[in-house]
Design a protein around this motif. Structure first.
Motif, PDB file in Angstrom:
ATOM      1  N   HIS A 132       0.855  -1.190   0.000  1.00 14.13           N
ATOM      2  CA  HIS A 132       0.000   0.000   0.000  1.00 14.13           C
ATOM      3  C   HIS A 132       0.893   1.243   0.000  1.00 14.13           C
ATOM      4  N   PHE A 133       0.542   2.182  -0.886  1.00 12.81           N
ATOM      5  CA  PHE A 133       1.422   3.324  -1.124  1.00 12.81           C
ATOM      6  C   PHE A 133       0.623   4.613  -1.210  1.00 12.81           C
ATOM      7  N   LEU A 134       1.275   5.701  -0.802  1.00 14.41           N
ATOM      8  CA  LEU A 134       0.725   7.044  -0.945  1.00 14.41           C
ATOM      9  C   LEU A 134       1.763   7.886  -1.672  1.00 14.41           C
ATOM     10  N   LEU A 135       1.401   8.391  -2.843  1.00 16.75           N
ATOM     11  CA  LEU A 135       2.285   9.241  -3.641  1.00 16.75           C
ATOM     12  C   LEU A 135       1.735  10.655  -3.609  1.00 16.75           C
ATOM     13  N   LEU A 136       2.540  11.581  -3.088  1.00 11.67           N
ATOM     14  CA  LEU A 136       2.082  12.951  -2.855  1.00 11.67           C
ATOM     15  C   LEU A 136       2.752  13.930  -3.815  1.00 11.67           C
ATOM     16  N   ALA A 137       1.934  14.806  -4.397  1.00 11.76           N
ATOM     17  CA  ALA A 137       2.412  15.864  -5.280  1.00 11.76           C
ATOM     18  C   ALA A 137       2.233  17.210  -4.578  1.00 11.76           C
ATOM     19  N   PRO A 138       3.085  18.198  -4.876  1.00 12.21           N
ATOM     20  CA  PRO A 138       2.994  19.485  -4.185  1.00 12.21           C
ATOM     21  C   PRO A 138       1.863  20.376  -4.693  1.00 12.21           C
ATOM     22  N   ASN A 139       1.375  20.112  -5.914  1.00  9.14           N
ATOM     23  CA  ASN A 139       0.328  20.957  -6.493  1.00  9.14           C
ATOM     24  C   ASN A 139      -0.384  20.188  -7.598  1.00  9.14           C
ATOM     25  N   GLU A 244       8.852  16.242  -5.378  1.00  5.93           N
ATOM     26  CA  GLU A 244       9.221  17.626  -5.034  1.00  5.93           C
ATOM     27  C   GLU A 244       9.199  17.792  -3.513  1.00  5.93           C
ATOM     28  N   ALA A 245       9.954  16.945  -2.847  1.00  2.00           N
ATOM     29  CA  ALA A 245       9.836  16.787  -1.395  1.00  2.00           C
ATOM     30  C   ALA A 245      10.451  17.916  -0.587  1.00  2.00           C
ATOM     31  N   HIS A 246      11.070  18.914  -1.242  1.00  2.00           N
ATOM     32  CA  HIS A 246      11.584  20.048  -0.453  1.00  2.00           C
ATOM     33  C   HIS A 246      10.440  20.786   0.234  1.00  2.00           C
ATOM     34  N   HIS A 247       9.204  20.601  -0.259  1.00  2.00           N
ATOM     35  CA  HIS A 247       8.064  21.242   0.376  1.00  2.00           C
ATOM     36  C   HIS A 247       7.696  20.595   1.713  1.00  2.00           C
ATOM     37  N   VAL A 248       8.223  19.380   1.955  1.00  2.00           N
ATOM     38  CA  VAL A 248       7.902  18.713   3.210  1.00  2.00           C
ATOM     39  C   VAL A 248       8.341  19.578   4.388  1.00  2.00           C
ATOM     40  N   HIS A 249       9.422  20.332   4.210  1.00  2.00           N
ATOM     41  CA  HIS A 249       9.934  21.177   5.281  1.00  2.00           C
ATOM     42  C   HIS A 249       9.707  22.661   4.991  1.00  2.00           C
ATOM     43  N   ASN A 264       1.377   8.187  13.059  1.00  2.00           N
ATOM     44  CA  ASN A 264       0.912   7.975  14.439  1.00  2.00           C
ATOM     45  C   ASN A 264      -0.342   7.116  14.475  1.00  2.00           C
ATOM     46  N   GLY A 265      -1.243   7.337  13.498  1.00  2.00           N
ATOM     47  CA  GLY A 265      -2.465   6.534  13.451  1.00  2.00           C
ATOM     48  C   GLY A 265      -2.175   5.069  13.166  1.00  2.00           C
ATOM     49  N   ILE A 266      -1.246   4.790  12.254  1.00  2.00           N
ATOM     50  CA  ILE A 266      -0.880   3.404  11.943  1.00  2.00           C
ATOM     51  C   ILE A 266      -0.198   2.760  13.151  1.00  2.00           C
ATOM     52  N   GLN A 267       0.699   3.505  13.765  1.00  2.00           N
ATOM     53  CA  GLN A 267       1.438   2.975  14.909  1.00  2.00           C
ATOM     54  C   GLN A 267       0.502   2.646  16.078  1.00  2.00           C
ATOM     55  N   LYS A 268      -0.498   3.467  16.273  1.00  2.00           N
ATOM     56  CA  LYS A 268      -1.443   3.245  17.363  1.00  2.00           C
ATOM     57  C   LYS A 268      -2.222   1.946  17.166  1.00  2.00           C
ATOM     58  N   GLN A 269      -2.558   1.655  15.888  1.00  2.00           N
ATOM     59  CA  GLN A 269      -3.345   0.457  15.610  1.00  2.00           C
ATOM     60  C   GLN A 269      -2.512  -0.810  15.559  1.00  2.00           C
ATOM     61  N   PHE A 270      -1.309  -0.723  14.938  1.00  2.00           N
ATOM     62  CA  PHE A 270      -0.575  -1.938  14.610  1.00  2.00           C
ATOM     63  C   PHE A 270       0.768  -2.076  15.331  1.00  2.00           C
ATOM     64  N   GLY A 271       1.170  -1.066  16.081  1.00  2.00           N
ATOM     65  CA  GLY A 271       2.448  -1.145  16.786  1.00  2.00           C
ATOM     66  C   GLY A 271       3.592  -0.547  15.990  1.00  2.00           C
ATOM     67  N   ASP A 272       3.667  -0.861  14.701  1.00  3.38           N
ATOM     68  CA  ASP A 272       4.653  -0.255  13.807  1.00  3.38           C
ATOM     69  C   ASP A 272       3.960   0.805  12.964  1.00  3.38           C
ATOM     70  N   GLY A 273       4.710   1.860  12.637  1.00  6.22           N
ATOM     71  CA  GLY A 273       4.131   2.935  11.832  1.00  6.22           C
ATOM     72  C   GLY A 273       4.409   2.745  10.359  1.00  6.22           C
ATOM     73  N   LEU A 274       4.798   3.805   9.698  1.00  5.66           N
ATOM     74  CA  LEU A 274       5.091   3.758   8.269  1.00  5.66           C
ATOM     75  C   LEU A 274       6.227   2.778   7.979  1.00  5.66           C
ATOM     76  N   VAL A 275       6.119   2.086   6.853  1.00  7.74           N
ATOM     77  CA  VAL A 275       7.224   1.237   6.412  1.00  7.74           C
ATOM     78  C   VAL A 275       8.398   2.103   5.988  1.00  7.74           C
ATOM     79  N   ALA A 276       8.108   3.152   5.218  1.00 15.15           N
ATOM     80  CA  ALA A 276       9.176   4.044   4.769  1.00 15.15           C
ATOM     81  C   ALA A 276       8.589   5.316   4.196  1.00 15.15           C
ATOM     82  N   GLN A 277       9.376   6.376   4.245  1.00  9.49           N
ATOM     83  CA  GLN A 277       9.074   7.637   3.564  1.00  9.49           C
ATOM     84  C   GLN A 277      10.222   7.899   2.588  1.00  9.49           C
ATOM     85  N   LEU A 278       9.882   8.014   1.310  1.00 10.29           N
ATOM     86  CA  LEU A 278      10.881   8.273   0.281  1.00 10.29           C
ATOM     87  C   LEU A 278      10.667   9.677  -0.257  1.00 10.29           C
ATOM     88  N   ASP A 279      11.688  10.509  -0.145  1.00  5.33           N
ATOM     89  CA  ASP A 279      11.607  11.902  -0.596  1.00  5.33           C
ATOM     90  C   ASP A 279      12.427  12.094  -1.861  1.00  5.33           C
TER      91      ASP A 279
END
Length: 862
Positions: A132-139, A244-249, A264-279
């Motif tokens: 399961h993946f989430l791909l985020l665009a800045p605009n 365009e991950a410079h917008h993350v900060h 935080n929501g994933i971690q609360k339910q399953f103990g482990d949070g995100l598998v990875a964040q790729l910028d």
């Protein structure tokens, strides 16, 4: 002292040389498929991933799978570096600093495929992987571009990301923005712009999309936001990829807050949070200008320019440009604007008649919106009405609401023949999404206030218009005032940029155009294309001994029956109307299962289905009697269900492919001939020098910058009365001679086709290692033999080295052929008749005497 990315690059190089030691079988297969196998696209063109794409995914795999580093502190500690100050290090983060135009989207796709197949195949791995993946665009502009790539899994179908034998297992559902789609696939990719994940409140600012569709009721908007975030938090294996991950900060850290909330929501339910964040970004810096601490791969613009995967920037300085004493913005900058128009017209002339009618674009950058309007009116009054696109932005660089839909539509079309615009005018603060391919000239009309802005300026036009043409070094021309010269020189000194600064008179240098000359059609050549007919390697199934295969791989009682992966409900009556297990053919009948696995094995080793009947009983015997160390009951439905577990099937595939790859033999396949006239080729460009050859259908033929030998050889062919016509073999001419190297299919392309009488010659002039040459010669001669049998003409293969050419360049072409043709080919006379063996011996004797006299002459007069 080397920084982190340099240390990683050194370690990855050593690891690569050790054949990717330490990776699992799934990852190994992907690396072999991506980087060792040769790929042909549907249009017949060769495809290779770029070096930067290879190094980027290798770095990720090495850090994550081989080293097992999950946190930034672990990475620095593992490479013996001091740990930097890190505000947040709560989940795995990896950043890729990759220049604009260097193919970040392909690295995103490779990372997704790597995660997905490890998730479904490597079920016993200690590493966490994602489906399961989430791909985020800045605009929305960047979102539109990503949507075009990923819609209907287009990018995965068009390019070689997935090995053929795994394609039935790839089941990815793509969900756009907050669409209320029912999940029905093993893998899910959510693609959205980051604004969809910003906290909603009663005082929340309107989103730009609302200008098009009308404002949503606040309750509906909040409900959609909560539903999307809730769905993401319900995935126990979510990975997030930021484009365009410079917008993350930046943007008041709202982007980072959104990711943190999901984690935080994933971690609360399953103990482990995100598998990875790729910028992924070309400029990974925070609000203070500091580089991101989690950069594991750095591919600066300088390297991208050297590797020719982006345009080469050339800065044209208008020397002695007069300072016009006026406050009128257009008059003050008119000389730069007019110069930009002149350079645009030169590019337009250069690209006339090219593939898909490519249209170059002039991009003018102003300081504020009102000045953009003034420049736009000036251009329209110059005769460019309806050809100028003006883009307005707010103070944050976001496109204004009234211009948004027009800008989105233009961004989708500007690289296509339907593009009506030849000029774009906007402000410097215009954000990502306008780094489009067709921009060839940039005119900046303001001082740069930030050290990051020069690269942003170049970024408007770095992407190549003709990325498949490796011989064409495309140019991006920037027209600038001399007062900014020191700014460019400072950037060059930093080592980030590689640009040439020159006078405006020298900045445009036209590329060489290669096209069919209508006055030379008598030199057209009809190339025979062989489909089949060559000898291909096939596994010899009769030598496969089942009792020698790995045994006792699993304990049957330890394997669970796989669950149903997808239940489709009637949304009104809430009844289950359909059940199916996705991503592989789930069967409960043993015979069908064996049939499926046998076909999968044949597909994986590239063998034809004609071997099915021979392989099927061996697959059945192995699974029934050896796989579990005991005989299993194939009449028991529960047992057969267990065989459907992906890790069981993948183990069977691994066992059989490993042994079959060692059992190869040759088999003749049926041959067909079709023809390709080289006069079909349309105009293309090259940065290589050209020779105006006489006996070719083209206006000129290119030759390598590194050697004059090709030019000398073409001049020789032109001067030979026996030679009727010839051509250099471009990548667009579909001569592909297939051969196998280490069980990988390759394709050999010689240098020339020469026609003399009724004979045609494939001629190689490049130097090669002896082993490589011998192998390619063998397949080339086989290809010529088969073509000769199927056509009215005789075809021969000839290797002409530079040293041989120096010996025989004063001989006529037929003698050159006699001296250099392999002995077995000398049985064929130049006209196609057999030559007596006595005459062959005489030729050899004559040549030895001639060589002795030449050496004697050289020694006497040395």
């Amino acid at each position: 002292m080397p920084n982190l990315d340099q240390k990683i690059r050194q370690a990855v190089g050593i690891w690569r040389d050790k054949d990717y030691d330490g990776v699992g079988p799934t990852t190994r297969r992907l690396l072999e498929y991506w980087f060792k196998e040769e790929h042909l696209l549907e249009n017949g063109s060769f495809f290779n991933f770029w070096r930067c794409q290879k190094e980027a995914i290798e770095s990720l795999i090495y850090i994550y799978e081989v080293c097992g580093y999950r946190y930034v502190a672990d990475i620095y500690r593992g490479f013996g570096l001091g740990i930097p100050e890190i505000k947040e290090d709560f989940w795995p983060k990896y950043c890729f600093k990759m220049a604009t135009g260097s193919g970040k989207t392909f690295v995103i796709a490779m990372a997704l495929i790597w995660q997905y197949f490890n998730k479904i195949y490597e079920t016993k791995s200690e590493n966490r992987y994602s489906s399961h993946f989430l791909l985020l665009a800045p605009n929305l502009i960047v979102y539109d571009r990503l949507r075009q790539d990923f819609q209907d899994n287009k990018i995965f179908r068009k390019f070689p990301f997935i090995p053929k034998e795994w394609q039935n297992d790839f089941d990815l559902q793509v969900v756009f923005q907050s669409a209320p789609e029912v999940p029905h696939s093993r893998g899910i990719l959510h693609l959205t712009n980051i604004q969809q994940l910003y906290e909603r409140g009663e005082n929340q600012e309107e989103q730009p999309i609302e200008e098009l569709l009308g404002p949503k009721p606040k309750r509906e908007e909040i409900a959609q936001y909560e539903e999307l975030v809730g769905r993401l938090q319900n995935y126990e294996d979510l990975s997030i990829m930021n484009d365009e991950a410079h917008h993350v900060h930046s943007d008041d850290l709202e982007w980072n807050k959104a990711i943190s909330k999901i984690h935080n929501g994933i971690q609360k339910q399953f103990g482990d949070g995100l598998v990875a964040q790729l910028d992924f970004t070309a400029t990974p810096k925070d609000l203070k200008g500091n580089p991101f601490p989690h950069i594991i791969y750095d591919y600066p613009l300088r390297e991208a320019i050297r590797d020719k995967i982006v345009k080469r920037p050339r800065i044209g300085i208008i020397e002695e440009a007069p300072e016009v004493p006026t406050k009128d913005f257009v008059k003050k900058n008119q000389i730069q604007i007019d110069t930009g128009i002149e350079k645009l017209k030169e590019f337009q002339k250069e690209f006339e008649g090219t593939d898909k009618n490519k249209k170059p674009v002039l991009f003018i950058v102003t300081d504020v919106t009102k000045n953009a309007d003034k420049v736009g009116r000036y251009l329209e009054n110059r005769g460019f009405k309806d050809k100028v696109l003006i883009i307005h932005t707010d103070t944050k660089g976001m496109i204004t609401k009234k211009d948004l839909e027009k800008a989105r539509e233009a961004a989708r079309k500007i690289d296509s023949p339907e593009n009506p615009y030849s000029m774009i005018v906007s402000v410097m603060m215009l954000k990502e999404g306008w780094d489009v391919k067709n921009v060839c000239v940039v005119v900046p009309l303001r001082a740069f206030a930030s050290p990051i802005l020069p690269e942003q300026t170049l970024g408007r036009g770095l992407r190549r218009m003709f990325p498949d043409n490796k011989d064409f070094e495309e140019r991006l021309i920037v027209i600038d005032h001399p007062k900014f010269r020191q700014l460019w020189e400072a950037e060059i000194e930093k080592g980030e940029l590689e640009v040439e600064i020159t006078s405006i008179e020298k900045v445009y240098q036209p590329a060489n155009r290669i096209f069919v000359d209508s006055q030379k059609l008598k030199y057209d050549i009809e190339i025979p294309i062989l489909e089949g007919g060559y000898k291909r390697t096939l596994p010899d199934i009769s030598k496969l001994k089942i009792e020698n295969l790995p045994q006792n791989q699993f304990k049957l009682e330890e394997i669970e029956v796989p669950p149903i992966m997808y239940k489709e409900k009637d949304l009104l009556e809430q009844k289950i109307v359909k059940e199916e297990v996705l991503s592989f053919d789930y069967v409960e009948i043993a015979q069908l299962y064996f049939s499926f696995v046998t076909n999968a094995i044949l597909s994986k080793v590239g063998a034809p289905k004609s071997l099915f009947n021979e392989l099927y009983p061996k697959v059945k015997d192995y699974i029934e009697n050896y796989l579990f160390g005991e005989k299993i009951d194939l009449e028991n439905t529960e047992v057969v269900k267990k065989l459907n577990q992906i890790f069981v099937r993948e183990k069977i595939l691994e066992v059989f492919t490993n042994v079959l790859n060692k059992l190869w033999q040759f088999e003749e396949t049926p041959a067909k001939i079709k023809y390709f006239k080289i006069s079909q080729l349309i105009l293309f460009h090259t940065s290589d020098p050209t020779y105006e050859a006489k006996k070719t259908v083209f206006n000129a033929l290119p030759y390598s910058k590194r050697s004059e030998f090709e030019k000398e050889f073409m001049m020789y062919l032109d001067g030979q009365g026996e030679v009727e016509k010839f051509t250099k073999i471009f990548s667009r001419i579909p001569i592909r001679i297939p051969y196998y190297e280490e069980n990988y299919l390759r394709h050999y392309v010689p240098d020339f086709v020469v026609n003399a009488g009724n004979n045609f010659y494939l001629i190689e002039t490049k130097g090669m290692e002896e082993a490589e040459l011998e192998m390619k010669m063998r397949y080339a001669k086989e290809w010529c033999k088969k073509i000769s049998e199927l056509t009215k003409n005789k075809w021969f293969y000839l290797k002409v080295s530079k040293s041989d050419f120096e010996k025989y360049k004063n001989q006529k072409f037929s003698n050159l052929v006699k001296f250099l043709m392999p002995k077995e080919a000398l049985e064929e006379k130049v006209e196609g008749k057999k030559k007596p063996k006595e005459e062959i011996k005489a030729i050899g004797l004559f040549q030895r005497i001639k060589d002795w006299l030449v050496n004697l002459w050289n020694q006497i007069f040395k």
